[in-house]
Scaffold this motif. Structure first.
Motif, mmCIF file in Angstrom:
data_model
loop_
_atom_site.group_PDB
_atom_site.id
_atom_site.type_symbol
_atom_site.label_atom_id
_atom_site.label_comp_id
_atom_site.label_asym_id
_atom_site.label_seq_id
_atom_site.Cartn_x
_atom_site.Cartn_y
_atom_site.Cartn_z
ATOM 1 N N GLY A 239 0.919 -1.474 -0.236
ATOM 2 C CA GLY A 239 -0.081 -0.197 -0.029
ATOM 3 C C GLY A 239 0.952 1.513 0.044
ATOM 4 O O GLY A 239 2.154 1.178 -0.153
ATOM 5 N N SER A 240 0.200 2.211 0.194
ATOM 6 C CA SER A 240 1.027 3.869 -0.184
ATOM 7 C C SER A 240 0.475 4.223 1.111
ATOM 8 O O SER A 240 1.921 5.138 1.199
ATOM 9 N N VAL A 241 0.427 3.905 2.193
ATOM 10 C CA VAL A 241 0.333 4.361 3.730
ATOM 11 C C VAL A 241 1.104 3.562 4.810
ATOM 12 O O VAL A 241 0.695 1.438 4.385
ATOM 13 N N PRO A 242 1.383 3.603 5.731
ATOM 14 C CA PRO A 242 2.119 5.221 6.461
ATOM 15 C C PRO A 242 3.238 5.243 5.657
ATOM 16 O O PRO A 242 4.361 4.309 4.686
ATOM 17 N N TRP A 243 3.751 6.704 5.305
ATOM 18 C CA TRP A 243 4.898 6.924 5.519
ATOM 19 C C TRP A 243 5.557 7.974 6.969
ATOM 20 O O TRP A 243 6.235 8.415 6.254
ATOM 21 N N GLN A 244 5.359 6.911 7.318
ATOM 22 C CA GLN A 244 6.203 8.071 9.115
ATOM 23 C C GLN A 244 6.420 6.782 9.385
ATOM 24 O O GLN A 244 5.880 5.982 10.156
ATOM 25 N N PHE A 245 7.902 6.860 9.797
ATOM 26 C CA PHE A 245 8.269 5.566 10.616
ATOM 27 C C PHE A 245 8.552 5.843 12.416
ATOM 28 O O PHE A 245 9.311 7.024 12.383
ATOM 29 N N VAL A 246 9.305 5.217 13.414
ATOM 30 C CA VAL A 246 9.090 4.977 14.437
ATOM 31 C C VAL A 246 10.040 4.371 14.691
ATOM 32 O O VAL A 246 10.329 3.072 14.427
ATOM 33 N N ALA A 247 11.297 4.131 14.349
ATOM 34 C CA ALA A 247 12.874 3.264 14.861
ATOM 35 C C ALA A 247 13.457 3.611 16.275
ATOM 36 O O ALA A 247 13.693 5.034 16.482
ATOM 37 N N LEU A 248 12.943 2.711 17.104
ATOM 38 C CA LEU A 248 13.425 2.609 18.919
ATOM 39 C C LEU A 248 14.407 1.249 19.000
ATOM 40 O O LEU A 248 14.961 0.211 18.386
ATOM 41 N N PRO A 249 16.154 1.364 20.032
ATOM 42 C CA PRO A 249 16.692 0.956 20.206
ATOM 43 C C PRO A 249 16.079 -1.138 20.135
ATOM 44 O O PRO A 249 15.387 -0.736 22.168
ATOM 45 N N ASP A 250 16.553 -1.494 19.880
ATOM 46 C CA ASP A 250 16.061 -3.256 20.440
ATOM 47 C C ASP A 250 16.313 -3.452 22.136
ATOM 48 O O ASP A 250 17.406 -2.753 22.539
ATOM 49 N N GLY A 251 15.936 -4.362 22.590
ATOM 50 C CA GLY A 251 15.649 -3.846 23.846
ATOM 51 C C GLY A 251 15.408 -2.588 24.971
ATOM 52 O O GLY A 251 15.448 -2.577 26.223
ATOM 53 N N ASP A 252 15.681 -1.663 24.563
ATOM 54 C CA ASP A 252 14.817 -0.766 25.278
ATOM 55 C C ASP A 252 12.952 -0.680 25.741
ATOM 56 O O ASP A 252 12.634 0.113 24.433
ATOM 57 N N ALA A 253 12.861 -1.400 26.580
ATOM 58 C CA ALA A 253 11.936 -0.973 26.927
ATOM 59 C C ALA A 253 10.777 0.134 26.975
ATOM 60 O O ALA A 253 9.906 0.438 26.969
ATOM 61 N N ASN A 254 11.580 0.421 27.832
ATOM 62 C CA ASN A 254 10.317 2.274 28.076
ATOM 63 C C ASN A 254 10.655 2.847 26.958
ATOM 64 O O ASN A 254 9.620 3.535 27.033
ATOM 65 N N MET A 255 11.504 2.781 26.391
ATOM 66 C CA MET A 255 11.498 3.728 24.897
ATOM 67 C C MET A 255 10.282 3.096 23.978
ATOM 68 O O MET A 255 9.057 3.877 23.779
ATOM 69 N N LEU A 256 10.234 2.272 24.117
ATOM 70 C CA LEU A 256 9.144 1.626 23.867
ATOM 71 C C LEU A 256 7.765 1.760 24.385
ATOM 72 O O LEU A 256 6.989 1.814 22.981
ATOM 73 N N ASP A 257 7.462 1.395 24.877
ATOM 74 C CA ASP A 257 6.172 1.557 25.531
ATOM 75 C C ASP A 257 5.950 2.841 25.772
ATOM 76 O O ASP A 257 4.559 3.281 25.336
ATOM 77 N N CYS A 258 6.938 3.929 26.142
ATOM 78 C CA CYS A 258 6.816 5.399 25.818
ATOM 79 C C CYS A 258 5.852 5.629 24.325
ATOM 80 O O CYS A 258 5.351 6.642 24.054
ATOM 81 N N ALA A 259 6.168 4.688 23.632
ATOM 82 C CA ALA A 259 6.291 5.412 21.779
ATOM 83 C C ALA A 259 4.889 4.485 21.557
ATOM 84 O O ALA A 259 3.888 4.792 20.734
ATOM 85 N N THR A 260 4.643 3.692 22.331
ATOM 86 C CA THR A 260 3.215 2.913 21.752
ATOM 87 C C THR A 260 2.598 3.679 22.694
ATOM 88 O O THR A 260 0.912 3.838 21.859
ATOM 89 N N ALA A 261 2.369 3.819 23.812
ATOM 90 C CA ALA A 261 1.147 4.574 24.634
ATOM 91 C C ALA A 261 0.664 5.816 23.313
ATOM 92 O O ALA A 261 -0.189 6.233 23.031
ATOM 93 N N VAL A 262 2.246 6.551 23.031
ATOM 94 C CA VAL A 262 2.218 7.872 22.183
ATOM 95 C C VAL A 262 1.099 7.835 21.162
ATOM 96 O O VAL A 262 0.361 8.404 20.262
ATOM 97 N N ILE A 263 1.257 6.691 20.755
ATOM 98 C CA ILE A 263 0.757 5.772 18.992
ATOM 99 C C ILE A 263 -0.614 5.843 19.753
ATOM 100 O O ILE A 263 -1.686 6.459 18.741
ATOM 101 N N ALA A 264 -0.678 4.886 20.087
ATOM 102 C CA ALA A 264 -2.142 4.272 20.595
ATOM 103 C C ALA A 264 -2.955 6.172 20.756
ATOM 104 O O ALA A 264 -4.352 6.420 19.869
ATOM 105 N N GLU A 265 -2.508 6.885 21.491
ATOM 106 C CA GLU A 265 -3.065 7.936 21.839
ATOM 107 C C GLU A 265 -3.717 8.646 20.357
ATOM 108 O O GLU A 265 -4.266 9.861 20.334
ATOM 109 N N VAL A 266 -2.335 9.253 20.008
ATOM 110 C CA VAL A 266 -2.905 10.024 18.873
ATOM 111 C C VAL A 266 -3.878 9.527 17.676
ATOM 112 O O VAL A 266 -4.456 10.135 16.674
#
Length: 278
Positions: A239-266
């Motif tokens: 498909g043609s979407v999405p064109w925005q991406f988030v890259a996170l270090p493997d194993g950083d659970a705090n960053m993953l939790d933060c990013a996925t919570a923000v994505i869900a909120e938006v």
């Protein structure tokens, strides 16, 4: 709010179709801008260092500067001589010019110089490579080529810049900029938000799918798409979407939790589902 994604192509296809049906292309584009804002607002702390590559007129440079506060620093990269006066004026008006360092150059994979294509009438689509333009857009833009200086993040900073957040919107040149910042990314492990046209960007900038995913594997990063699915080679042509991406270090659970919570909120804010469970 939790993000509950099913890691299958049918689930992705449904989510992508819902995104376009609900918001349209322009609405999706604005949602990604909001997502970027919410991510750096949630992740950055006073005193942090952030990078805004493709700063344009400063929407995100200003937001990042507000997030890092008086003790922090934002490095904003913008090569367009047309846009730069607007960027400086907006930083001054927002009162954050004292904490934003503007670099009047382009980021790439190697230092040097290059032709930069300024699209008058669609300045946000300006870039080192001229993208394929739809006929209606071609009819209303005037393309000016200017010579710009190109640097890499590593040639400027090496691994010595403690960046906590990196945003890249380079009209297809994002992977080259990351490749040129490999040492910085490996040393500091920042949260990275980037725009990318997948196959279209790869064609314009001379790389392929294996190069794209091989790079993130080489620095031990995972990639999520803009609606929260893991992004892997199986989705490269989906498909043609999405064109925005988030890259996170493997194993950083705090960053993953933060990013996925923000994505869900938006997503919820924009009337989109946060779960694929029925």
């Amino acid at each position: 709010m939790q993000l509950d994604r099913t890691d299958t192509n049918p689930a992705r296809s449904r989510a992508y179709a819902e995104l376009l049906a609900t918001l349209g292309v322009s609405g999706a584009a604005e949602m990604y801008e909001v997502l970027t804002e919410r991510l750096y607002a949630a992740w950055l702390r006073p005193g942090d260092v952030a990078i805004d590559a493709g700063a344009n007129v400063g929407r995100h440079a200003i937001g990042m500067a507000q997030a890092v506060g008086q003790g922090g620093t934002v490095h904003a990269f913008e090569p367009s001589p047309t846009v730069l006066p607007m960027l400086y004026a907006r930083l001054q008006k927002a009162g954050v010019n004292d904490r934003v360092t503007v670099h009047e150059l382009a980021l790439g994979r190697a230092p040097g110089s290059a032709r930069f294509h300024v699209l008058h009438g669609a300045l946000g689509m300006s870039g080192l490579q001229l993208r394929e333009l739809a006929p209606d857009l071609q009819a209303r833009v005037n393309i000016e080529e200017v010579e710009v200086h190109v640097e890499t993040l590593d040639s400027l900073f090496g691994h010595g810049l403690p960046a906590r957040f990196v945003k890249l919107d380079l009209e297809g040149g994002e992977l080259d900029a990351m490749r040129g910042g490999t040492d910085l990314l490996r040393a500091n492990r920042p949260l990275v938000v980037f725009e990318n046209g997948r196959g279209h960007s790869a064609k314009d900038y001379g790389y392929d799918m294996d190069d794209f995913f091989g790079f993130f594997e080489s620095i031990s990063y995972r990639v999520l798409d803009g609606v929260g699915f893991p992004f892997t080679a199986a989705q490269w042509s989906l498909g043609s979407v999405p064109w925005q991406f988030v890259a996170l270090p493997d194993g950083d659970a705090n960053m993953l939790d933060c990013a996925t919570a923000v994505i869900a909120e938006v997503l919820a804010q924009h009337g989109l589902r946060t779960s694929d469970q029925t």
